[in-house]
Design an enzyme around this catalytic site. Structure first.
Site, short mmCIF file in Angstrom:
data_model
loop_
_atom_site.label_atom_id
_atom_site.label_comp_id
_atom_site.label_asym_id
_atom_site.label_seq_id
_atom_site.Cartn_x
_atom_site.Cartn_y
_atom_site.Cartn_z
N LYS A 141 0.80 -1.22 0.00
CA LYS A 141 0.00 0.00 0.00
C LYS A 141 0.84 1.28 0.00
CE LYS A 141 -2.15 -0.59 3.73
NZ LYS A 141 -1.96 0.33 4.83
N ARG A 163 -10.40 2.26 8.05
CA ARG A 163 -10.10 0.87 8.38
C ARG A 163 -11.23 0.20 9.16
NH1 ARG A 163 -4.18 1.52 8.33
NH2 ARG A 163 -3.19 -0.51 8.46
N ARG A 206 10.65 -7.00 5.41
CA ARG A 206 10.68 -5.57 5.67
C ARG A 206 11.21 -5.28 7.08
NH1 ARG A 206 5.13 -2.30 5.26
NH2 ARG A 206 4.80 -2.98 7.38
N ARG A 245 10.57 -1.70 11.84
CA ARG A 245 9.34 -1.23 12.48
C ARG A 245 8.98 -2.12 13.66
NH1 ARG A 245 4.58 0.05 8.23
NH2 ARG A 245 3.37 -0.93 9.89
N ARG A 299 -2.15 -8.23 13.25
CA ARG A 299 -2.56 -7.21 12.26
C ARG A 299 -3.35 -7.84 11.12
NH1 ARG A 299 3.04 -5.28 11.23
NH2 ARG A 299 2.27 -4.09 9.45
P1 ADP Z 1 0.11 -1.76 7.73
O1 ADP Z 1 -0.90 -1.61 6.66
O2 ADP Z 1 1.37 -2.43 7.26
O3 ADP Z 1 -0.42 -2.40 8.99
P2 ADP Z 1 0.08 1.14 8.41
O4 ADP Z 1 1.28 2.00 8.38
O5 ADP Z 1 -1.02 1.48 7.46
O6 ADP Z 1 0.65 -0.32 8.17
O7 ADP Z 1 -0.55 1.12 9.88
C1 ADP Z 1 0.24 0.78 11.01
C2 ADP Z 1 -0.62 0.76 12.28
O8 ADP Z 1 -1.14 2.07 12.54
C3 ADP Z 1 -1.86 -0.14 12.23
O9 ADP Z 1 -1.58 -1.49 12.53
C4 ADP Z 1 -2.74 0.53 13.30
O10 ADP Z 1 -2.32 0.18 14.60
C5 ADP Z 1 -2.46 2.02 13.11
N1 ADP Z 1 -3.43 2.64 12.18
C6 ADP Z 1 -3.13 3.15 10.93
N2 ADP Z 1 -4.24 3.61 10.33
C7 ADP Z 1 -5.27 3.40 11.20
C8 ADP Z 1 -6.67 3.63 11.15
N3 ADP Z 1 -7.28 4.18 10.07
N4 ADP Z 1 -7.42 3.27 12.23
C9 ADP Z 1 -6.86 2.72 13.30
N5 ADP Z 1 -5.55 2.45 13.42
C10 ADP Z 1 -4.75 2.77 12.38
#
Ligand code: ADP
Length: 191
Positions: free
Chosen positions: A13, A88, A127, A133, A144
């Site tokens: 993404k 989400r 990664r 991370r 996740r």
């Molecule tokens: P990935 O898609 O690899 O999990 P992201 O960088 O999109 O990585 O998100 C990392 C973390 O940030 C998520 O696992 C969540 O804990 C938090 N997060 C990101 N966007 C949201 C959202 N829209 N609502 C709730 N938590 C979020």
């Protein structure tokens, strides 16, 4: 252009969001990046969300929605934006629908990047070695994935019903996926 990009953790993404935003000349807004920036700088928001994110859970909707609303209110979003990682949850979907309806600013497309689950874990573990991370360890990755499958994957139906969904096969090289995505999104917005 107002776009969303959705996909499981590890689907690519972030990488493809940057390319897509550049192609259409809009800012790419990643809620994950915003949270990580705040954690790194130990802001009050960062302190509040660190443990949640490290556990692979979602940040509460009210917190996330407030951040997105204030980011979308910035001048660079006037001509459009690409949201990466938001919405989400169904609550966030309804929040965004309402936010855009109030501004008569409908979405143009919702890109869904699809990758087989087995490939996702491999990508995330790889990664972890490169980016370090805190949420890229095996237990958190598994969590996740579960949270994504339970709460986020079903949201695709909402956008499919609205005729906004653009399904992109996320397997192959970064360049292959990018070209495939560009072709499909171009065709969708011209149609
Ligand atoms: P990935 O898609 O690899 O999990 P992201 O960088 O999109 O990585 O998100 C990392 C973390 O940030 C998520 O696992 C969540 O804990 C938090 N997060 C990101 N966007 C949201 C959202 N829209 N609502 C709730 N938590 C979020």
């Amino acid at each position: 252009m107002k776009l969303l990009i959705m996909g499981a953790p590890g689907a690519g993404k972030g990488t493809q969001a940057t390319a897509l935003a550049e192609r259409y000349g809009v800012p790419a807004i990643s809620t994950g990046d915003i949270f990580r920036y705040n954690i790194k700088n130990q802001t009050p928001l960062g302190v509040k969300v660190k443990a949640i994110i490290d556990a692979g859970e979602y940040v509460p909707d009210d917190v996330t929605e407030e951040i997105v609303a204030s980011r979308l209110a910035e001048p660079d979003c006037e001509q459009g934006f690409l949201l990466d990682g938001f919405p989400r949850t169904m609550h966030q979907v309804h929040f965004l629908d309402r936010y855009l309806a109030e501004r008569s600013a409908p979405l143009d497309a919702v890109v869904s990047l699809m990758v087989q689950p087995e490939a996702l874990v491999q990508r995330l573990l790889a990664r972890a070695e490169i980016e370090g991370r805190a949420d890229d360890n095996e237990d958190t990755i598994r969590r996740r994935m579960e949270v994504y499958a339970g709460q986020t994957a079903p949201l695709l139906f909402h956008y499919e019903n609205k005729g906004l969904l653009v399904d992109v096969d996320g397997t192959g090289t970064v360049d292959e996926v990018r070209q495939r995505m560009f072709d499909l999104v171009d065709a969708h917005v011209k149609a």
